[in-house]
Structure formats: C-alpha cells, structure tokens
Design an enzyme around this catalytic site. Structure first.
Site, mmCIF file in Angstrom:
data_model
loop_
_atom_site.group_PDB
_atom_site.id
_atom_site.type_symbol
_atom_site.label_atom_id
_atom_site.label_comp_id
_atom_site.label_asym_id
_atom_site.label_seq_id
_atom_site.Cartn_x
_atom_site.Cartn_y
_atom_site.Cartn_z
ATOM 1 N N THR A 195 4.292 3.701 2.313
ATOM 2 C CA THR A 195 4.819 3.083 1.094
ATOM 3 C C THR A 195 5.192 1.604 1.292
ATOM 4 O OG1 THR A 195 7.070 3.807 1.630
ATOM 5 C CG2 THR A 195 5.775 5.256 0.209
ATOM 6 N N ASP A 196 5.459 1.196 2.548
ATOM 7 C CA ASP A 196 6.030 -0.135 2.776
ATOM 8 C C ASP A 196 5.144 -1.284 2.301
ATOM 9 O OD1 ASP A 196 8.373 0.877 3.798
ATOM 10 O OD2 ASP A 196 7.771 0.693 5.888
ATOM 11 N N THR A 215 4.238 7.609 5.942
ATOM 12 C CA THR A 215 5.187 8.730 5.951
ATOM 13 C C THR A 215 4.547 10.002 5.433
ATOM 14 O OG1 THR A 215 7.060 7.277 5.727
ATOM 15 C CG2 THR A 215 7.394 9.500 4.946
HETATM 16 N N1 ASP Z 1 7.231 2.993 7.161
HETATM 17 C C1 ASP Z 1 6.486 3.947 6.359
HETATM 18 C C2 ASP Z 1 5.129 3.341 6.072
HETATM 19 O O1 ASP Z 1 5.060 2.452 5.265
HETATM 20 C C3 ASP Z 1 7.227 4.224 5.113
HETATM 21 C C4 ASP Z 1 6.562 5.194 4.159
HETATM 22 O O2 ASP Z 1 5.382 5.470 4.216
HETATM 23 O O3 ASP Z 1 7.289 5.661 3.247
HETATM 24 O O4 ASP Z 1 4.158 3.722 6.655
#
Ligand code: ASP
Length: 313
Positions: free
Chosen positions: A95-96, A16
């Site tokens: 973040t995932d 993200t």
């Molecule tokens: N789906 C995204 C990822 O993990 C979520 C994020 O980065 O906050 O790449």
C-alpha cells in the site's frame, strides 16, 4: 465484434497482502512480501472458478519500490495486455507506494483494458485480513465489461490512478480519491460505476530506460516554516535533474526556498510545484515562474517529471 477475452492475469509484487506474522493478532509487526502470488490466489476459493494465471514479477515491501521493478512490471503488463485472451490484469502490491505505481503505469500504458492494483493493510496471517476480499473485488473489476485504465481496488472501492492516495497509516479504510471521489464500488461481486474510467495517451514502454540504464534523478523538497535554499543547492550540486516542491497552500513557497528553486530552474533543472495540502489542486496564475502540477500530489508529480525527462531525452 464479440471479444473472447476472459482471462485475468494476476501479477504479484509483494506488499502486506503477501505479508506474514507469527502472531495472528499483530496487524502492524509483520514482514511484508513473504507469500507467493499463487498462494494468495489459492486463499480465495471463489477464484477457482475464474480463468486466471498468476505470475510473480517481484517480491518487495513497496516502501522499497524501485525504478527497475517498475520497468519489469510495465513490460509484463504490456505483454499480457496485448494478448487477445486476456480481459484484464490485477497487480498485488504494497500500500505504501501503490499510488505512485498506479500513476506510473497509467502514464506509460494508458491501457484500453483494466489494470487493477490491489493491496491489503493487514497481513495474510491476521485474524481479519483484508487481502482476500480485496483480491476478489480486484478480479471482479478486471473482468467487468467496459472497464479500462489503471485503477486501485481496496476496501470495496475503485479509485482512479490520478486521484488515489493512501491517507491512513494502519486503518483498513486507508485510501481516498480526495475531492474527485471513487470511480465506483463493488457490491457483492457487482461493479457499480459512478463516473468514467481513466483515459489518456500512453507514453509507451519504449520511453523507459533500457535495462540497467540510469533513470533521471528527480527529488522532492518541501516548503515549511524556516525553510531555506540549502537542500536545493546541495541537490543541484549533486546533479539532480528534476525537483518537485511540496508547496504550502495554493502553491506558495518560502521566499528563500523559492529563490533557490528559481536559480535551479535557470540552470536547467526542471521544477514542478505541487501542494502539501491533502486535497484540492494548485490553481495556477498566468505569470507564474515555476510551473504547477495541477492536482498531482508531490509523489505523483515526481513520476510526471521523471517521465517528462525520459520523454524529452
Ligand atoms: N510496507 C507495506 C508495503 O507497502 C505496507 C502495505 O502493503 O500495507 O509493502
């Protein structure tokens, strides 16, 4: 001896933090992994004064993180960490699965220099994007004297690879170190340290499968009301090599699932018991039939089992 290392290498992998949306007020309906790492760096004006190199290693939404990207990332990190002019590395990530990548890199590299993962909960196009500040803070930690090991820097906090976990699906304040608490925080560009950096022995990149070679198959199953052994038996029939069970409470298991896991273990499948509780760890008993993963969450226990199987191969 005085160190000449001053450079920070920023490795981009997507997420993200590199995401965009057509609508600046949309914090959830964006597309991750759209902007290159050079652009992310250029969006943070104070980084213009920092000796820095940027390199794109991957461009993925981290929900789709793969063992192949992990391998490529570990190799690039090992390369840059060995350079005498490099003080530390920053990885921009989604973040995932950030916590899984963090534990994987800590176990494989256990670096004597800082290897800092950072990310964002809001895309780069958001009205109030958290990515630029997180990237600036991550570079600060990567240059901090004495810093070492794999850490994650988000929301002004420094989390150790072992403890960090995502605990909220969309809030900016989405990461926690559970019972352990963060290693430190960043206060207006200065690192304030609360406890020691991550340490440990590196398994080394030679542990990883050669390009294209398969990785061991390790799956996670969960103990819950009404659980039975069907999934475990199906996984064993399909050739699974390792099973992590997200157990209830202090590592307890539904008796039907436990019976299937004991059968699996007896047939040569490695089994590790973790807890589905958000905090704490499994306190193991001397006579336990299925080993526990201590304080490793189910996803990190999976990384651990994967690496154990690779090391023993
Ligand atoms: N789906 C995204 C990822 O993990 C979520 C994020 O980065 O906050 O790449």
């Amino acid at each position: 001896m005085q160190s000449n290392a001053s450079k920070v290498v920023v490795l981009g992998t997507g997420g993200t933090i590199a995401g965009t949306s057509a609508d600046a007020s949309d914090n959830v309906g964006y597309t991750a992994a759209q902007l290159g790492v050079n652009l992310l760096v250029r969006a943070v004006p104070p980084l213009a004064d920092v000796p820095l190199e940027a390199e794109q290693v991957a461009q993925v939404d981290s929900k789709d993180m793969s063992h192949e990207v992990w391998r490529a990332l570990a190799l690039r990190c090992a390369h840059h960490l060995a350079r005498p002019d490099v003080a530390g590395i920053v990885i921009t990530h989604g973040t995932d699965t950030l916590e899984e990548t963090a534990w994987f890199l800590q176990r494989v590299l256990a670096p004597a220099k800082p290897l800092v993962l950072t990310a964002a909960m809001r895309p780069a196009t958001a009205l109030q994007s958290d990515g630029p500040q997180n990237l600036l803070d991550a570079v600060c930690v990567a240059r901090a004297p004495g810093a070492r090991g794999v850490v994650a820097v988000l929301g002004g906090q420094v989390h150790g690879a072992r403890d960090v976990r995502k605990v909220h699906p969309y809030r900016i304040d989405a990461f926690s170190s559970g019972d352990a608490g963060p290693i430190g925080c960043i206060e207006e560009g200065e690192l304030r340290l609360f406890r020691d950096w991550p340490q440990g022995d590196a398994l080394g990149v030679a542990t990883l499968p050669a390009d294209e070679a398969p990785w061991p198959r390790v799956e996670i199953v969960m103990s819950h009301a009404g659980a039975d052994g069907a999934i475990v038996r199906a996984l064993c029939a399909s050739g699974v090599q390792g099973l992590v069970v997200a157990a209830t409470g202090n590592g307890t298991l539904h008796h039907a699932l436990e019976a299937a896991l004991l059968e699996a273990q007896a047939s040569g499948v490695r089994v590790l018991r973790s807890t589905r509780c958000r905090n704490g760890r499994v306190l193991s008993a001397a006579d336990e039939a299925l080993p526990s993963s201590d304080d490793l969450t189910p996803v990190k226990a999976r990384v651990e089992l994967l690496l154990q199987l690779l090391t023993d191969a």
